[in-house]
Design a protein around this motif. Structure first.
Motif, PDB file in Angstrom:
ATOM      1  N   ASP A 179      11.421   6.477  15.978  1.00  0.00           N
ATOM      2  CA  ASP A 179      11.641   5.194  15.314  1.00  0.00           C
ATOM      3  C   ASP A 179      10.502   4.601  14.944  1.00  0.00           C
ATOM      4  OD1 ASP A 179      14.649   5.818  15.025  1.00  0.00           O
ATOM      5  OD2 ASP A 179      14.740   4.649  16.819  1.00  0.00           O
ATOM      6  N   ASP A 180       9.355   4.427  15.842  1.00  0.00           N
ATOM      7  CA  ASP A 180       8.428   3.757  16.026  1.00  0.00           C
ATOM      8  C   ASP A 180       7.176   4.359  15.155  1.00  0.00           C
ATOM      9  OD1 ASP A 180       6.019   2.434  16.378  1.00  0.00           O
ATOM     10  OD2 ASP A 180       5.851   2.569  18.553  1.00  0.00           O
ATOM     11  N   VAL A 181       6.559   3.678  14.107  1.00  0.00           N
ATOM     12  CA  VAL A 181       5.589   4.232  13.031  1.00  0.00           C
ATOM     13  C   VAL A 181       4.438   4.826  13.710  1.00  0.00           C
ATOM     14  CG1 VAL A 181       4.652   2.316  12.052  1.00  0.00           C
ATOM     15  CG2 VAL A 181       5.174   4.453  10.563  1.00  0.00           C
ATOM     16  N   SER A 182       4.006   4.223  14.841  1.00  0.00           N
ATOM     17  CA  SER A 182       2.718   4.317  15.209  1.00  0.00           C
ATOM     18  C   SER A 182       2.341   5.673  16.033  1.00  0.00           C
ATOM     19  CB  SER A 182       2.322   3.230  16.176  1.00  0.00           C
ATOM     20  OG  SER A 182       3.269   3.222  17.280  1.00  0.00           O
ATOM     21  N   GLY A 183       1.048   5.844  16.178  1.00  0.00           N
ATOM     22  CA  GLY A 183       1.142   7.184  16.796  1.00  0.00           C
ATOM     23  C   GLY A 183       0.125   8.142  16.152  1.00  0.00           C
ATOM     24  N   GLY A 184      -0.359   8.140  14.878  1.00  0.00           N
ATOM     25  CA  GLY A 184      -1.066   8.987  14.085  1.00  0.00           C
ATOM     26  C   GLY A 184      -0.545  10.000  13.550  1.00  0.00           C
ATOM     27  N   HIS A 185       0.818  10.103  13.638  1.00  0.00           N
ATOM     28  CA  HIS A 185       1.559  11.238  12.795  1.00  0.00           C
ATOM     29  C   HIS A 185       1.623  11.106  11.489  1.00  0.00           C
ATOM     30  CE1 HIS A 185       3.675  10.543  16.881  1.00  0.00           C
ATOM     31  NE2 HIS A 185       3.565  11.934  16.868  1.00  0.00           N
ATOM     32  N   ALA A 186       1.082  10.133  10.715  1.00  0.00           N
ATOM     33  CA  ALA A 186       0.988   9.985   9.515  1.00  0.00           C
ATOM     34  C   ALA A 186       0.183   8.917   8.882  1.00  0.00           C
ATOM     35  CB  ALA A 186       2.623   9.596   8.655  1.00  0.00           C
ATOM     36  N   ASN A 187      -0.195   9.012   7.593  1.00  0.00           N
ATOM     37  CA  ASN A 187      -1.143   8.300   7.049  1.00  0.00           C
ATOM     38  C   ASN A 187      -0.578   6.890   6.001  1.00  0.00           C
ATOM     39  OD1 ASN A 187      -3.400   6.908   5.762  1.00  0.00           O
ATOM     40  ND2 ASN A 187      -3.929   8.885   4.451  1.00  0.00           N
ATOM     41  N   CYS A 188      -0.655   5.795   6.528  1.00  0.00           N
ATOM     42  CA  CYS A 188      -0.048   4.796   5.856  1.00  0.00           C
ATOM     43  C   CYS A 188      -0.711   3.347   6.378  1.00  0.00           C
ATOM     44  CB  CYS A 188       1.672   4.588   6.056  1.00  0.00           C
ATOM     45  SG  CYS A 188       1.933   3.934   7.628  1.00  0.00           S
ATOM     46  N   ASN A 189      -0.406   2.315   5.660  1.00  0.00           N
ATOM     47  CA  ASN A 189      -0.619   1.169   6.221  1.00  0.00           C
ATOM     48  C   ASN A 189      -0.091   0.471   7.312  1.00  0.00           C
ATOM     49  OD1 ASN A 189      -1.957  -1.398   6.102  1.00  0.00           O
ATOM     50  ND2 ASN A 189      -1.036  -2.244   4.413  1.00  0.00           N
ATOM     51  N   GLY A 190      -0.525   1.077   8.379  1.00  0.00           N
ATOM     52  CA  GLY A 190       0.039   0.980   9.845  1.00  0.00           C
ATOM     53  C   GLY A 190       0.744   1.932  10.603  1.00  0.00           C
ATOM     54  N   CYS A 191       0.150   3.344  10.364  1.00  0.00           N
ATOM     55  CA  CYS A 191       0.801   4.562  10.831  1.00  0.00           C
ATOM     56  C   CYS A 191      -0.248   4.748  12.108  1.00  0.00           C
ATOM     57  CB  CYS A 191       0.880   5.591   9.879  1.00  0.00           C
ATOM     58  SG  CYS A 191       2.105   5.611   8.946  1.00  0.00           S
ATOM     59  N   GLY A 192      -1.372   4.334  12.119  1.00  0.00           N
ATOM     60  CA  GLY A 192      -2.303   4.691  13.259  1.00  0.00           C
ATOM     61  C   GLY A 192      -3.108   5.750  13.184  1.00  0.00           C
ATOM     62  N   GLU A 194      -6.613   7.527  11.072  1.00  0.00           N
ATOM     63  CA  GLU A 194      -8.093   7.269  10.662  1.00  0.00           C
ATOM     64  C   GLU A 194      -8.074   6.843   9.274  1.00  0.00           C
ATOM     65  OE1 GLU A 194     -11.041  10.584  10.603  1.00  0.00           O
ATOM     66  OE2 GLU A 194      -9.430  11.320  11.779  1.00  0.00           O
ATOM     67  N   TRP A 195      -7.056   7.383   8.757  1.00  0.00           N
ATOM     68  CA  TRP A 195      -7.319   7.199   7.163  1.00  0.00           C
ATOM     69  C   TRP A 195      -6.205   5.921   6.582  1.00  0.00           C
ATOM     70  CZ3 TRP A 195      -5.878  11.984   9.270  1.00  0.00           C
ATOM     71  CH2 TRP A 195      -7.077  12.940   9.217  1.00  0.00           C
ATOM     72  N   ASP A 196      -5.621   5.235   7.590  1.00  0.00           N
ATOM     73  CA  ASP A 196      -4.581   4.153   7.069  1.00  0.00           C
ATOM     74  C   ASP A 196      -4.969   3.276   6.250  1.00  0.00           C
ATOM     75  OD1 ASP A 196      -2.711   5.498   8.985  1.00  0.00           O
ATOM     76  OD2 ASP A 196      -2.536   3.570  10.053  1.00  0.00           O
ATOM     77  N   ASP A 197      -4.503   2.964   4.987  1.00  0.00           N
ATOM     78  CA  ASP A 197      -4.739   2.153   4.086  1.00  0.00           C
ATOM     79  C   ASP A 197      -6.288   2.287   3.723  1.00  0.00           C
ATOM     80  OD1 ASP A 197      -3.851   0.043   2.209  1.00  0.00           O
ATOM     81  OD2 ASP A 197      -4.627  -1.483   3.786  1.00  0.00           O
ATOM     82  N   ALA A 256       3.048   6.706   0.939  1.00  0.00           N
ATOM     83  CA  ALA A 256       1.581   7.020   0.483  1.00  0.00           C
ATOM     84  C   ALA A 256       0.723   6.454   1.616  1.00  0.00           C
ATOM     85  CB  ALA A 256       1.262   6.610  -0.721  1.00  0.00           C
ATOM     86  N   TRP A 257      -0.583   6.411   1.447  1.00  0.00           N
ATOM     87  CA  TRP A 257      -1.427   6.153   2.469  1.00  0.00           C
ATOM     88  C   TRP A 257      -1.703   4.438   2.495  1.00  0.00           C
ATOM     89  CZ3 TRP A 257      -5.736   3.334   0.134  1.00  0.00           C
ATOM     90  CH2 TRP A 257      -5.898   3.650  -1.235  1.00  0.00           C
ATOM     91  N   ASN A 258      -1.115   3.987   1.299  1.00  0.00           N
ATOM     92  CA  ASN A 258      -1.318   2.521   1.263  1.00  0.00           C
ATOM     93  C   ASN A 258      -0.069   1.934   1.269  1.00  0.00           C
ATOM     94  OD1 ASN A 258      -0.427   3.156  -1.301  1.00  0.00           O
ATOM     95  ND2 ASN A 258      -1.871   1.965  -2.295  1.00  0.00           N
ATOM     96  N   ASN A 259       0.948   2.465   1.657  1.00  0.00           N
ATOM     97  CA  ASN A 259       2.299   1.933   1.730  1.00  0.00           C
ATOM     98  C   ASN A 259       2.416   1.364   3.176  1.00  0.00           C
ATOM     99  OD1 ASN A 259       3.543   4.265  -0.433  1.00  0.00           O
ATOM    100  ND2 ASN A 259       3.338   2.299  -0.831  1.00  0.00           N
ATOM    101  N   ILE A 260       3.172   0.129   3.237  1.00  0.00           N
ATOM    102  CA  ILE A 260       3.794  -0.237   4.567  1.00  0.00           C
ATOM    103  C   ILE A 260       4.732   0.622   5.035  1.00  0.00           C
ATOM    104  CG2 ILE A 260       3.002  -2.820   4.072  1.00  0.00           C
ATOM    105  CD1 ILE A 260       5.900  -3.305   3.290  1.00  0.00           C
TER     106      ILE A 260
END
Length: 296
Positions: A179-192, A194-197, A256-260
């Motif tokens: 349920d938690d978005v963090s951890g670097g599993h994806a690229n978004c504005n808050g996913c953790g 290196e490419w976030d946002d 996408a990379w810039n989405n919350i």
């Protein structure tokens, strides 16, 4: 015949919730790497208590999905360039005001929307018709490599149900990793990551889910075959694409990379016109696709 047998067997192999290498196949030199997804049932949509939920994600309903194959990654910039160089196809600019789009410099030499674009980025700045044109070419190449396919077109866009089934990979949580978005599993504005946002990331930079699929959430939106419907009332329960006689908008998935983070959920879905634009938001520069394949 050997290919048909191998793919059919691959679709039945799933051990301990982890993808096995023999479920992956590459049908022709130009075909994207595919993963055979086993048949099953799942609860499509999100529960009312899921944080970030939109009304369009309900009502939840059980869907039975037949075995099929889904590309391990979104189609990459390198793969889409190969298609453009081979065919001379010219996509429309995704941002006409800035002249942002894929370019044909001359026959056999195309260029990406940006001057320096890593080959393993997901191909974006693509509308629904561009995805269909690429898929038609892949079907031609697959038939050339395997005449036994005949006049069939086994490659296609995934249905919304197939896409969500693949993204969930047997899970019922907000995202396949929890349920938690963090951890670097994806690229978004808050996913953790290196490419976030900031910018896109390579398609193979993220962990695979239990089906062996990478990047199903975040990085770039992905086209599906379905017409947009504002809810699941009347949705098919057999996993097929839900289409109407006249379709002006399609469902896109993944975020996408810039989405919350609320857009980077297995159940999240939004509408986009065929050129990627929409009345509320312009997805044209953020959308790519991955392909599905019928299994024998």
């Amino acid at each position: 015949m050997k290919l048909r047998i191998a793919i059919t067997l691959a679709a039945t192999v799933l051990l301990g919730g982890q993808a096995k290498p023999d479920r992956e196949f590459n049908e022709c030199p130009e075909c994207p790497p595919m993963v055979a997804i086993p048949a099953g049932k799942f609860l499509m949509g999100s529960p009312a208590h899921e944080p970030g939920r939109f009304d369009s994600e309900g009502p939840q309903h059980v869907v039975a999905v037949k075995a099929f194959a889904l590309a391990k990654f979104p189609i990459t910039s390198a793969e889409f360039l190969t298609f453009l160089n081979a065919t001379g196809y010219q996509p429309q600019p995704c941002n006409p005001l800035l002249s942002l789009g894929w370019r044909q410099l001359k026959r056999g030499l195309a260029a990406t929307p940006t001057d320096v674009e890593p080959p393993r980025w997901p191909a974006v700045c693509l509308d629904w018709k561009d995805a269909e044109a690429y898929i038609a070419w892949v079907n031609d190449r697959a038939r050339a490599a395997h005449p036994s396919i005949g006049n069939r077109n086994p490659y296609r866009l995934p249905s919304e149900a197939e896409w969500e089934y693949g993204a969930r990979a047997g899970t019922t949580t907000t995202r396949w990793w929890g349920d938690d978005v963090s951890g670097g599993h994806a690229n978004c504005n808050g996913c953790g990551s290196e490419w976030d946002d900031k910018l896109l990331g390579p398609v193979d930079a993220f962990p695979v889910n239990a089906f062996g699929l990478s990047g199903m959430l975040g990085n770039a939106w992905e086209w599906t075959a379905d017409c947009w419907h504002p809810s699941y009332v009347g949705a098919p329960s057999d996993g097929r694409a839900w289409n109407d006689g006249f379709c002006i908008r399609h469902a896109i998935r993944g975020g996408a990379w810039n989405n919350i983070p609320i857009f980077v959920r297995s159940a999240a879905r939004v509408a986009a016109a065929e050129d990627g634009a929409d009345q509320n938001y312009d997805y044209s520069t953020l959308t790519g696709f991955r392909v599905a394949r019928d299994l024998p």
